[in-house]
Design a protein around this motif. Structure first.
Motif, PDB file in Angstrom:
ATOM      1  N   ARG A   1       9.208  24.101 -44.400  1.00 48.33           N
ATOM      2  CA  ARG A   1       8.221  23.818 -45.739  1.00 48.33           C
ATOM      3  C   ARG A   1       6.867  23.173 -45.609  1.00 48.33           C
ATOM      4  O   ARG A   1       5.865  23.739 -46.440  1.00 48.33           O
ATOM      5  N   LEU A   2       6.536  22.575 -44.780  1.00 47.90           N
ATOM      6  CA  LEU A   2       5.084  22.266 -44.234  1.00 47.90           C
ATOM      7  C   LEU A   2       4.189  23.283 -44.162  1.00 47.90           C
ATOM      8  O   LEU A   2       3.578  23.473 -44.199  1.00 47.90           O
ATOM      9  N   CYS A   3       4.908  24.447 -43.072  1.00 51.40           N
ATOM     10  CA  CYS A   3       3.751  25.673 -42.230  1.00 51.40           C
ATOM     11  C   CYS A   3       3.837  26.292 -43.869  1.00 51.40           C
ATOM     12  O   CYS A   3       2.563  26.706 -44.080  1.00 51.40           O
ATOM     13  N   GLU A   4       4.544  26.576 -44.571  1.00 51.08           N
ATOM     14  CA  GLU A   4       4.333  27.282 -46.395  1.00 51.08           C
ATOM     15  C   GLU A   4       3.314  26.426 -46.896  1.00 51.08           C
ATOM     16  O   GLU A   4       3.091  27.136 -47.658  1.00 51.08           O
TER      17      GLU A   4
ATOM     18  N   ARG B   1      15.160  18.796 -39.166  1.00 52.05           N
ATOM     19  CA  ARG B   1      13.276  19.362 -38.453  1.00 52.05           C
ATOM     20  C   ARG B   1      13.243  20.261 -39.067  1.00 52.05           C
ATOM     21  O   ARG B   1      11.878  20.796 -38.721  1.00 52.05           O
ATOM     22  N   ARG B   2      13.794  21.698 -38.381  1.00 53.03           N
ATOM     23  CA  ARG B   2      13.445  22.818 -38.648  1.00 53.03           C
ATOM     24  C   ARG B   2      13.153  22.868 -40.091  1.00 53.03           C
ATOM     25  O   ARG B   2      11.245  23.804 -40.489  1.00 53.03           O
ATOM     26  N   ARG B   3      13.425  22.331 -41.218  1.00 49.64           N
ATOM     27  CA  ARG B   3      14.001  22.792 -42.659  1.00 49.64           C
ATOM     28  C   ARG B   3      12.151  21.593 -43.250  1.00 49.64           C
ATOM     29  O   ARG B   3      11.702  22.187 -43.834  1.00 49.64           O
ATOM     30  N   SER B   4      11.975  21.137 -42.212  1.00 53.57           N
ATOM     31  CA  SER B   4      11.088  19.445 -43.181  1.00 53.57           C
ATOM     32  C   SER B   4       9.796  21.046 -42.205  1.00 53.57           C
ATOM     33  O   SER B   4       9.042  21.350 -43.153  1.00 53.57           O
ATOM     34  N   ALA B   5       9.231  21.231 -41.012  1.00 53.63           N
ATOM     35  CA  ALA B   5       8.282  22.138 -40.754  1.00 53.63           C
ATOM     36  C   ALA B   5       8.066  23.179 -40.966  1.00 53.63           C
ATOM     37  O   ALA B   5       7.449  23.501 -41.748  1.00 53.63           O
TER      38      ALA B   5
ATOM     39  N   SER C   1      -2.052  17.668 -40.923  1.00 52.10           N
ATOM     40  CA  SER C   1      -1.439  17.633 -39.389  1.00 52.10           C
ATOM     41  C   SER C   1       0.174  17.972 -40.334  1.00 52.10           C
ATOM     42  O   SER C   1       0.599  17.234 -40.720  1.00 52.10           O
ATOM     43  N   ARG C   2       1.367  18.718 -39.523  1.00 49.14           N
ATOM     44  CA  ARG C   2       2.315  18.738 -39.619  1.00 49.14           C
ATOM     45  C   ARG C   2       3.243  18.937 -38.348  1.00 49.14           C
ATOM     46  O   ARG C   2       3.120  19.200 -37.631  1.00 49.14           O
TER      47      ARG C   2
END
Length: 168
Positions: free
Chosen positions: A62-65, A56-60, A115-116
């Motif tokens: 990457r999406l934030c980037e 979850r943290r890695r996904s968030a 949205s992410r």
């Protein structure tokens, strides 16, 4: 994933989530990707011990980037279900009336275009917390209890003086 078979079926499951045309449940994914191995994929989904937090943290991250957010959105989604863990009769926004359903709450970072998801949780209704035989049949661990939506949301965020809200 510590075991090779868990990594194998985990990869299969993730590949099955990617195509948009396929209904994203285990049976259609297994039929498309690994003919004859629906049971192994189902066992991976239901029984493999794994901590979802790093993914979850890695996904968030990457999406934030990829997308800089303008607002945070709190969303509650109800899933009409029968006989599943955490199902109670309650209002379902998807149906527009009372029904047997599960409820998930989530926090998304959003813009006008996208949205992410940052965090999400399937809420265990209060009625389920003291019904130990029911919890055992549904496979709900003893350490999982009822948390209100407000308490869960508060646990996701912290206030830092001078900087406003920050994700924990």
């Amino acid at each position: 994933m510590p075991r090779r078979d868990q990594r194998r079926w985990g990869e299969c499951y993730l590949r099955g989530l990617m195509p948009e045309a396929v209904r994203q449940s285990v049976q259609p994914m297994a039929e498309q990707l690994t003919v004859g191995h629906m049971q192994a994929t189902q066992q991976f989904v239901n029984q493999s011990p794994r901590d979802p937090l790093p993914v979850r943290r890695r996904s968030a991250q990457r999406l934030c980037e990829a997308i800089s957010s303008e607002v945070w959105v709190v969303d509650e989604v109800s899933f009409p279900k029968c006989g599943r863990a955490g199902v109670v009769r309650q209002y379902s926004g998807a149906l527009g009336n009372q029904a047997n359903c599960q409820v998930e709450v989530s926090v998304h970072a959003a813009t006008d275009a996208a949205s992410r998801p940052l965090e999400w949780k399937l809420l265990l209704p209060e009625e389920w917390t003291s019904d130990h035989p029911r919890r055992r049949r549904a496979g709900i661990p003893d350490q999982v209890g009822h948390v209100s939506k407000a308490a869960w949301l508060w646990g996701c965020w912290t206030v830092r003086p001078g900087t406003g809200w920050r994700r924990r």
